[in-house]
Scaffold this active site. Structure first.
Site, mmCIF file in Angstrom:
data_model
loop_
_atom_site.group_PDB
_atom_site.id
_atom_site.type_symbol
_atom_site.label_atom_id
_atom_site.label_comp_id
_atom_site.label_asym_id
_atom_site.label_seq_id
_atom_site.Cartn_x
_atom_site.Cartn_y
_atom_site.Cartn_z
ATOM 1 N N ASP A 46 -15.948 5.083 -10.714
ATOM 2 C CA ASP A 46 -16.094 3.658 -11.346
ATOM 3 C C ASP A 46 -16.270 4.171 -12.852
ATOM 4 O O ASP A 46 -16.138 3.161 -13.742
ATOM 5 C CB ASP A 46 -17.224 2.904 -10.820
ATOM 6 N N HIS A 87 -27.848 5.130 -4.653
ATOM 7 C CA HIS A 87 -28.787 4.092 -5.283
ATOM 8 C C HIS A 87 -29.792 3.843 -4.077
ATOM 9 O O HIS A 87 -30.817 3.320 -4.409
ATOM 10 C CB HIS A 87 -28.194 2.910 -5.489
#
Length: 343
Positions: free
Chosen positions: A282, A158
């Site tokens: 995830d 990110h």
């Protein structure tokens, strides 16, 4: 094969983050690294502590303003009377093309996209070692290893060239791709984290030598919201070199594999000399992020499919949060990948 990891990375431990307007316990905890290291060792990988690298690979993909900010902001923040113990932005600019702010508070807002990337006293040391980990893993592959695994923590996908976000500070996958470019005309990045790799996309959006491919939960209602849509294809020289595959929340093993096959076909069409896998775990059905429903066996199938590309590959750890099967999910992926990669 090697798992590259330095326990110094565990020094990064901001205690809280801001989500939905609420201050909560930070889920990106040092224990993640312990469980992932155990999972890598279970798959037969040998641990290698990376040497200390300079800023060359970092500064090749991040701006000098941003590197200076990360390395010095906590010390400056501590001079603010009544300020918090951790750097958390409270204001963000509505434009980023004007004068560069001088205030520590303003720079935090300028360089931090959200409240999920707090900076604590020991954060920079760990962030730097996380990047060193990715650098060393990429050097191993650049210099002849068939593949390696960078247990980079904190994660990085990110992080833009000049902005942190979503637990990420330096873009480890982007750093690895830069190192691999030293020996390859073209490098592909495949991001399988449940969240879109928005920082990686932004970093290479106008480049044709780095193909970025991301399979993730549809950002229309999922972090990072503003990036990761299917119509984002790159710009300028990079038009056609960014490929997003957003999938519905709850996507399971069966529904995931067609998207993965499409991603792998695009990578094969690009004909890269090497591959970086932004390895988020995830997407697991019981991960606290609650995005996809991939099983432990499913990660093995994903690993096997990626391994069949047969490319020199750097696996860079991204997300994957505390749950009972975190280590087992990594072991499953590594076993699936390694079983076919050398064939």
């Amino acid at each position: 094969m090697k798992v590259v990891f330095d326990p110094e990375q565990k020094r990064h431990y901001p205690r809280h983050f801001l989500v939905n307007g609420v201050v909560e316990a930070n889920p990106e905890v040092p224990e993640r690294a312990d469980r992932l290291l155990a999972g890598a060792c279970e798959a037969g990988l040998a641990q290698l502590v990376p040497p200390v690298h300079g800023l060359d690979a970092i500064s090749a993909v991040h701006t000098p303003e941003y590197v200076a900010f990360l390395s010095g902001i906590h010390e400056r923040w501590m001079r603010i009377e009544g300020g918090s113990d951790e750097v958390v932005p409270g204001i963000h600019p509505n434009r980023r093309d004007g004068a560069y702010p001088l205030s520590a508070v303003a720079q935090a807002g300028y360089h931090m996209a959200d409240g999920a990337c707090p900076i604590a006293a020991d954060s920079w040391a760990a962030i730097k070692r996380s990047a060193d980990t990715a650098t060393e893993a990429a050097r191993l592959v650049r210099d002849g290893e068939s593949w390696s695994y960078a247990l980079s923590r904190p994660p990085g996908h990110h992080a833009f060239a000049d902005m942190a976000g979503g637990f990420c500070y330096l873009n480890n996958s982007g750093i690895a791709a830069h190192v691999l470019r030293g020996a390859n005309h073209r490098v592909a990045i495949l991001d399988v984290d449940v969240h879109h790799g928005n920082g990686t996309q932004g970093m290479f959006y106008r480049r044709s030598d780095i193909l970025t491919v991301s399979i993730h939960a549809d950002p229309v209602r999922f972090y990072p919201f503003f990036w990761g849509h299917a119509d984002e294809r790159g710009a300028g020289a990079g038009l056609g070199y960014n490929y997003n595959l957003p999938l519905p929340r709850g996507t399971d093993d069966t529904a995931y594999m067609p998207a993965l096959r499409a991603a792998l076909r695009r990578i094969e069409a690009f004909a890269p000399g090497a591959l970086v896998v932004a390895l988020g775990l995830d997407a697991y059905k019981d991960d606290p992020q609650g995005g996809f429903a991939i099983t432990t066996d499913g990660f093995g199938r994903i690993g096997e499919a990626v391994g069949r590309l047969g490319l020199p590959t750097v696996l860079v750890q991204e997300g994957g949060y505390l749950c009972d099967d975190l280590g087992a999910n990594l072991t499953s992926f590594l076993n699936g990948f390694g079983a076919v990669h050398a064939l």
